[in-house]
Design an enzyme around this catalytic site. Structure first.
Site, mmCIF file in Angstrom:
data_model
loop_
_atom_site.group_PDB
_atom_site.id
_atom_site.type_symbol
_atom_site.label_atom_id
_atom_site.label_comp_id
_atom_site.label_asym_id
_atom_site.label_seq_id
_atom_site.Cartn_x
_atom_site.Cartn_y
_atom_site.Cartn_z
ATOM 1 C CG HIS A 191 -16.155 58.756 78.950
ATOM 2 N ND1 HIS A 191 -14.837 57.859 78.374
ATOM 3 C CD2 HIS A 191 -16.958 58.026 78.132
ATOM 4 C CE1 HIS A 191 -15.765 57.231 77.348
ATOM 5 N NE2 HIS A 191 -16.627 57.111 77.606
ATOM 6 N NE ARG A 298 -30.802 55.350 79.786
ATOM 7 C CZ ARG A 298 -31.342 55.952 80.131
ATOM 8 N NH1 ARG A 298 -30.709 56.252 80.597
ATOM 9 N NH2 ARG A 298 -32.066 57.337 79.090
ATOM 10 N NE ARG A 334 -33.616 51.580 75.767
ATOM 11 C CZ ARG A 334 -33.168 52.561 75.940
ATOM 12 N NH1 ARG A 334 -34.071 53.670 76.486
ATOM 13 N NH2 ARG A 334 -31.687 53.199 76.663
ATOM 14 C CD GLU A 432 -37.098 55.486 72.994
ATOM 15 O OE1 GLU A 432 -36.509 56.556 73.447
ATOM 16 O OE2 GLU A 432 -36.763 54.859 72.478
ATOM 17 C CG ASN A 455 -33.623 61.926 77.870
ATOM 18 O OD1 ASN A 455 -34.039 62.272 78.072
ATOM 19 N ND2 ASN A 455 -32.974 61.111 78.102
ATOM 20 C CG ASP A 456 -34.117 59.006 71.239
ATOM 21 O OD1 ASP A 456 -33.385 59.992 70.830
ATOM 22 O OD2 ASP A 456 -33.775 58.306 72.321
ATOM 23 N NE ARG A 466 -30.692 61.497 73.952
ATOM 24 C CZ ARG A 466 -30.757 60.604 74.256
ATOM 25 N NH1 ARG A 466 -31.377 59.986 73.889
ATOM 26 N NH2 ARG A 466 -30.118 59.952 75.120
ATOM 27 C CB CYS A 503 -38.211 56.492 81.917
ATOM 28 S SG CYS A 503 -38.364 56.504 79.986
HETATM 29 C C1 PEP Z 1 -35.344 58.775 76.385
HETATM 30 O O1 PEP Z 1 -34.887 58.798 74.908
HETATM 31 O O2 PEP Z 1 -36.383 60.128 76.307
HETATM 32 C C2 PEP Z 1 -34.949 57.362 76.764
HETATM 33 C C3 PEP Z 1 -34.476 57.138 77.894
HETATM 34 O O3 PEP Z 1 -34.347 56.503 76.502
HETATM 35 P P1 PEP Z 1 -32.369 56.548 76.184
HETATM 36 O O4 PEP Z 1 -31.727 58.667 76.563
HETATM 37 O O5 PEP Z 1 -32.008 55.687 76.411
HETATM 38 O O6 PEP Z 1 -32.373 56.872 74.415
HETATM 39 MG MG MG Z 2 -34.754 56.645 73.656
#
Ligand code: PEP
Ligand code: MG
Length: 571
Positions: A191, A298, A334, A432, A455-456, A466, A503
């Site tokens: 956090h 999100r 999303r 992703e 990210n994913d 991650r 994104c």
């Molecule tokens: C991602 O996976 O890059 C993404 C934008 O979604 P989140 O970070 O919410 O999983």
């Molecule tokens: Mg994601």
């Protein structure tokens, strides 16, 4: 004596100031036995402290300033929930009764038991929640011991040094700004780290021994970009960092002037810069940084830290508010990405690998009623602005077809009730999962737009959790396999004539802007705080030159060569 500490860089910038040590009430807990006839009074003292702390937290939650990060509300709710749970609010009373120990000692024993249980949990995100338990207990201990607020008024340049900081402390922090803060614990998903990024001041976590090695009022330098703390710097080092700090501040001021500048490259190509948000309250930040749309809302954050589910009406109001506030600019909502590290309150994920489990669109397809409610709410809001719908975690065309069918069904139900919606609302998909990237040619044909969730995509391509900071060093956006998948997705979208954006966090990292431009990306979506830094990169970019260099990079196998090439690209 001068020395240096290394931690995990959370939020960039340089701060120079005197250390202000945040006391750790847990360290000074008195332990003594009480007599039988003192038990009743001791239990009463305990109850009183719990009650007073709960009241404090509620007052804090109700007085959150509008400028505070949206996450604070949720964090305070979580702390209230932890404190209301009988494992903290009742169990220590049994100990007072049975062991005839003082209230502080009983509470500390109970906390140690709970922390030990958290340590057994495999899920990294849940393990980090033990810090929340400790923070809540510290608040009660302070109340029992008669401690004042942990953040007294000290100069704004002071640097907070804490074992950990609670979200409630962070709120006071917002009202009495400090130069920076550093903590011993906390991973990149703690956090504290999440809040730090949205506060936008230099901060470092996971320094391990900062709280015990640094003394109150010692001069320290915090380099939030490098994750370095220099204690008692000598004159030369101090002068060097003062210079760097001035440069950083100057840059920040200069960046503000770019708010209304159009993000156009030197060769005249217009780039779209959109923002990522979690809650409707984030819109103020979006506007302050000149985003031309929301590239990622999100929506699952509306569902977290609460015991009930938001119904159609509540969701509709939230989506409509964002659509109206954005005043005709695109708003990409999303659909629910619940599961993995974002669980509904009270739902237990029993799978061994939640990130590979019933998450995002898989969960929505398994729970059609939950999904139907959200789809109706989004469609209804589409009547009030330019809403686009984005499907997370697609892995197959079958999933896409099922989803499109459910969207049609939701449209049909609204039409039957004569409720207005945008019948032409655009539907896009997140790329992703490596499988989706490899099938980008099909998804680009079947969808109105694509959005790459790096990210994913990195997590699943490189098989790196991650949220686990033990493998964080392997999480590499420059890995040739990752770049290959991004490049292929962009190529397929271009060929099919559909827009594609990134994104994930890569989009907001100004060091990667040129690389992404060179891969052909023309639409970025990121946390609002990063928009102007990325815009600056765009304004100085010459696309034909960059494309050539990036093409050469794509052929490289040696990561070191790749990194030096990136340095040259950004020079
Ligand atoms: C991602 O996976 O890059 C993404 C934008 O979604 P989140 O970070 O919410 O999983
Ligand atoms: Mg994601």
């Amino acid at each position: 004596m001068s020395f240096t500490l290394h931690g995990v860089a959370v939020s960039g910038g340089i701060a120079i100031g005197h250390a202000h040590l945040i006391s750790h009430a847990g360290l000074d807990v008195p332990q003594y036995k009480i007599s039988k006839n003192q038990i009743e009074a001791e239990v009463e003292r305990f109850d009183h402290a719990i009650h007073a702390t709960l009241e404090d937290l509620k007052v804090l939650r109700n007085s959150i300033p509008a400028s505070a990060p949206a996450e604070l509300d949720a964090f305070l709710d979580l702390h209230i929930m932890i404190l209301s749970d009988p494992t903290l609010s009742s169990a220590p009373k049994e100990l007072i009764l049975k062991e005839q120990c003082n209230a502080e000692w009983a509470l500390q024993q109970q906390m140690n038991d709970l922390v030990a249980q958290f340590d057994q949990v495999e899920d990294a995100y849940l393990r980090e929640r033990k810090a929340d338990v400790v923070q809540v207990v510290e608040r009660v201990l302070k109340s029992l011991l008669g401690h004042a607020s942990p953040i007294p008024s000290v100069p704004v340049t002071s640097i907070l040094v804490a074992h950990d900081l609670s979200p409630a402390d962070m709120m006071l922090f917002k009202q009495h700004p400090f130069g920076a803060f550093i903590t011993d614990i906390g991973g990149t998903t703690s956090h504290t780290a999440i809040l730090a990024r949205s506060l936008n001041i230099p901060s470092i976590v996971a320094l391990h021994h900062a709280r015990s090695l640094i003394r109150d009022r010692e001069l320290i330098i915090v380099d939030g970009s490098q994750g370095i703390v220099i204690v008692n710097p000598d004159k030369t080092v101090l002068a060097e960092y003062k210079l760097r700090q001035n440069q950083w501040e100057l840059e920040k001021q200069k960046l503000k002037r770019l708010k209304t500048t159009r993000p156009t490259t030197l060769d005249g190509t217009e780039i779209e810069l959109h923002a990522n948000i979690e809650l409707p309250e984030d819109i103020a930040d979006v506007k302050a940084n000149g985003a031309t749309g929301i590239g990622l809302f999100r929506s699952e954050f509306l569902f977290l830290n609460r015991r009930d589910l938001p119904g159609e009406e509540e969701q509709f109001e939230a989506y409509r508010k964002v659509a109206e506030e954005m005043n005709g600019k695109p708003v990409t909502i999303r659909t629910l990405d619940l599961g993995a590290d974002k669980q509904l309150f009270g739902s237990e994920d029993v799978s061994a690998n939640p990130a590979l489990g019933l998450r995002a669109i898989r969960l929505c397809l398994a729970e059609p009623q939950l999904f139907h409610t959200q789809l109706r709410a989004i469609l209804r809001a589409s009547h009030y602005g330019r809403i686009k719908l984005l499907i997370p975690m697609l892995s197959s065309v079958a999933e896409l077809n099922q989803t499109l069918h459910l969207i049609d069904h939701a449209k049909g139900s609204l039409a039957e009730e004569n409720i207005p919606f945008d019948a032409n609302m655009l539907v896009g998909g997140m790329i992703e999962i490596p499988a989706a990237a490899l099938l980008a040619h099909i998804f680009a044909r079947e969808l109105d737009f694509l959005s790459i969730g790096t990210n994913d995509l990195i997590q699943y391509t490189l098989a790196i959790d991650r949220t686990d900071d033990r493998v964080a060093h392997l999480y590499d956006p420059l890995h040739p396999a990752v770049l290959e998948l991004i490049a292929y997705t962009i190529k397929c979208a271009d060929k099919a004539g559909v827009p594609v954006s990134v994104c994930g966090e890569m989009a907001g990292d100004a060091k990667l802007t040129r690389l992404l431009l060179g891969l052909g990306l023309r639409q970025f979506s990121m946390h609002p705080a990063h928009l102007l830094g990325v815009k600056q990169q765009i304004l100085h970019a010459n696309l034909p030159e960059i494309a050539q260099q990036v093409n050469r990079m794509l052929k490289m196998e040696d990561p070191e060569k790749m990194r030096s090439c990136l340095l040259r690209l950004n020079a």
